[in-house]
Design an enzyme around this catalytic site. Structure first.
Site, PDB file in Angstrom:
ATOM      1  N   ASP A  43      14.965  16.780   3.219  1.00 41.11           N
ATOM      2  CA  ASP A  43      13.614  17.030   2.675  1.00 41.11           C
ATOM      3  C   ASP A  43      12.579  16.951   3.801  1.00 41.11           C
ATOM      4  O   ASP A  43      11.393  17.221   3.593  1.00 41.11           O
ATOM      5  CB  ASP A  43      13.279  16.088   1.509  1.00 41.11           C
ATOM      6  CG  ASP A  43      13.330  14.624   1.884  1.00 41.11           C
ATOM      7  OD1 ASP A  43      13.712  14.293   3.031  1.00 41.11           O
ATOM      8  OD2 ASP A  43      12.981  13.781   1.022  1.00 41.11           O
ATOM      9  N   SER A  44      13.043  16.644   5.016  1.00 47.70           N
ATOM     10  CA  SER A  44      12.179  16.755   6.195  1.00 47.70           C
ATOM     11  C   SER A  44      11.689  18.196   6.360  1.00 47.70           C
ATOM     12  O   SER A  44      10.772  18.457   7.132  1.00 47.70           O
ATOM     13  CB  SER A  44      12.923  16.294   7.456  1.00 47.70           C
ATOM     14  OG  SER A  44      14.150  16.972   7.592  1.00 47.70           O
ATOM     15  N   ASP A  82      19.301  16.894   0.333  1.00 44.21           N
ATOM     16  CA  ASP A  82      18.433  15.772  -0.036  1.00 44.21           C
ATOM     17  C   ASP A  82      17.862  15.972  -1.432  1.00 44.21           C
ATOM     18  O   ASP A  82      17.359  17.055  -1.749  1.00 44.21           O
ATOM     19  CB  ASP A  82      17.249  15.694   0.935  1.00 44.21           C
ATOM     20  CG  ASP A  82      17.391  14.550   1.920  1.00 44.21           C
ATOM     21  OD1 ASP A  82      18.118  13.576   1.632  1.00 44.21           O
ATOM     22  OD2 ASP A  82      16.761  14.628   2.989  1.00 44.21           O
ATOM     23  N   LYS A 112      21.991  13.734  -1.238  1.00 48.08           N
ATOM     24  CA  LYS A 112      21.645  12.468  -0.571  1.00 48.08           C
ATOM     25  C   LYS A 112      20.457  11.842  -1.286  1.00 48.08           C
ATOM     26  O   LYS A 112      19.527  12.547  -1.685  1.00 48.08           O
ATOM     27  CB  LYS A 112      21.314  12.686   0.913  1.00 48.08           C
ATOM     28  CG  LYS A 112      20.877  11.383   1.611  1.00 48.08           C
ATOM     29  CD  LYS A 112      20.924  11.492   3.135  1.00 48.08           C
ATOM     30  CE  LYS A 112      19.777  12.226   3.744  1.00 48.08           C
ATOM     31  NZ  LYS A 112      18.437  11.626   3.490  1.00 48.08           N
ATOM     32  N   GLU A 114      17.775   8.360  -1.167  1.00 47.98           N
ATOM     33  CA  GLU A 114      17.262   7.238  -0.369  1.00 47.98           C
ATOM     34  C   GLU A 114      17.201   5.964  -1.212  1.00 47.98           C
ATOM     35  O   GLU A 114      16.852   6.015  -2.388  1.00 47.98           O
ATOM     36  CB  GLU A 114      15.853   7.561   0.149  1.00 47.98           C
ATOM     37  CG  GLU A 114      15.835   8.708   1.138  1.00 47.98           C
ATOM     38  CD  GLU A 114      14.441   8.986   1.701  1.00 47.98           C
ATOM     39  OE1 GLU A 114      13.507   8.190   1.474  1.00 47.98           O
ATOM     40  OE2 GLU A 114      14.301  10.012   2.382  1.00 47.98           O
ATOM     41  N   GLU A 181      18.825   4.904   9.176  1.00 48.33           N
ATOM     42  CA  GLU A 181      17.727   5.476   9.964  1.00 48.33           C
ATOM     43  C   GLU A 181      16.844   4.372  10.554  1.00 48.33           C
ATOM     44  O   GLU A 181      16.392   3.461   9.833  1.00 48.33           O
ATOM     45  CB  GLU A 181      16.875   6.411   9.084  1.00 48.33           C
ATOM     46  CG  GLU A 181      15.702   7.020   9.848  1.00 48.33           C
ATOM     47  CD  GLU A 181      15.064   8.225   9.186  1.00 48.33           C
ATOM     48  OE1 GLU A 181      15.584   8.724   8.166  1.00 48.33           O
ATOM     49  OE2 GLU A 181      14.033   8.685   9.705  1.00 48.33           O
TER      50      GLU A 181
HETATM   51  O1  KIV Z   1      15.318  14.673   5.733  1.00 49.77           O
HETATM   52  C1  KIV Z   1      16.089  14.553   6.706  1.00 49.77           C
HETATM   53  O2  KIV Z   1      16.211  15.438   7.555  1.00 49.77           O
HETATM   54  C2  KIV Z   1      16.838  13.297   6.802  1.00 49.77           C
HETATM   55  C3  KIV Z   1      17.519  13.008   8.106  1.00 49.77           C
HETATM   56  C4  KIV Z   1      16.535  12.782   9.168  1.00 49.77           C
HETATM   57  C5  KIV Z   1      18.509  11.917   7.972  1.00 49.77           C
HETATM   58  O3  KIV Z   1      16.868  12.554   5.885  1.00 49.77           O
END
Ligand code: KIV
Length: 263
Positions: A43-44, A82, A112, A114, A181
């Site tokens: 989600d970055s 994510d 994924k 968090e 992280e």
């Molecule tokens: O959103 C993302 O790219 C991440 C990684 C940096 C682990 O969660």
């Protein structure tokens, strides 16, 4: 990596896992050609591609859009997606619905999530309906406001105990791997040693079972990088120079030349 069992196998065999966070067709294609073990559609994307300050505004629809493109670029690579902020925290039903949409509409392999203890029951539910889940501890960007900024976690004994406890809880809840992280490498080592599932670090030192970096960070697309990012290319500079050359050549009548013109 073909499936989640390969992650455990890699850990058992001491083979380091490589993961790249990326969001589109062509970069995914390059990752697959380079033999990267796993792609994360992070989600970055909200920050890296769309210039947002945080990942919080990213939606399930946006994650699905990007994940479909990644899947088209890397059809033979294990892809984790994510789950964005508030797509899984509200209740198990919404979590299953959103994770289910991601799995059905993208053809990717896992999601994924968090967080630690507070999301354990949600992870159990997802795993129980057949959705593989990767965990994420330490600096969890969706909680940036609660954490008081993007900073290293696990510096105090209290924080260390909590992260260790969360790692054990996540393993029990059924995650097949955990992203660690921005935590001190000593803490990441301890967690990696007691877990049977692999840890994948970002800013967590060299003792984790694998490493993840964001495609655009490691290729130097931004002017500055955080301490934990190694720049394997000065991509931003190369691209800027190419754009400048294009501008000069057009302005000076050098491009297009005979070679690039139809007779
Ligand atoms: O959103 C993302 O790219 C991440 C990684 C940096 C682990 O969660």
């Amino acid at each position: 990596m073909k499936n989640i069992n390969d992650f455990i196998k890699a850990k058992k065999e001491g083979k380091k896992i490589t993961m790249i966070s990326t969001y589109d067709f062509w970069s995914a294609k390059l990752c697959e050609k380079a033999g990267i073990d796993c792609i994360l559609v992070g989600d970055s994307v909200g920050m890296v591609i769309n210039g947002l300050e945080t990942t919080l505004p990213v939606t399930v629809d946006e994650m699905i859009y990007h994940s479909k493109a990644v899947k088209r670029g890397a059809p033979n690579t294990f892809i984790t997606v994510d789950m964005p902020f508030l797509s899984y925290q509200i209740n198990k039903e919404e979590a299953v619905y959103n994770a289910g949409r991601i799995m059905k509409e993208t053809g990717c392999n896992a999601v994924k999530i968090e967080g630690g203890e507070e999301v354990a029951d949600i992870i159990e539910k997802l795993v129980s309906v057949g959705i593989p889940v990767m965990g994420h501890l330490g600096l969890t960007p969706q909680s940036v406001h609660a954490l008081g900024g993007y900073k290293v976690q696990g510096r105090t004994e209290e924080e260390q105990k909590r992260i260790i406890k969360d790692a054990k809880i996540l393993e029990q809840a059924g995650v097949f791997a955990i992203v660690l992280e921005a935590i001190p490498s000593k803490l990441a080592k301890e967690i990696t040693e007691f877990l049977e599932i692999p840890t994948i670090g970002i800013g967590a030192g060299k003792y984790t079972d694998g490493q993840v970096l964001v495609f655009h960070d490691m290729l130097g697309f931004f002017e500055k990088s955080p301490k934990f990012v190694k720049r394997y290319l000065e991509g931003g500079r190369f691209i800027k120079d190419a754009l400048k050359t294009f501008k000069q050549e057009v302005e000076n009548g050098i491009f297009p030349d005979k070679e690039h013109t139809y007779d």
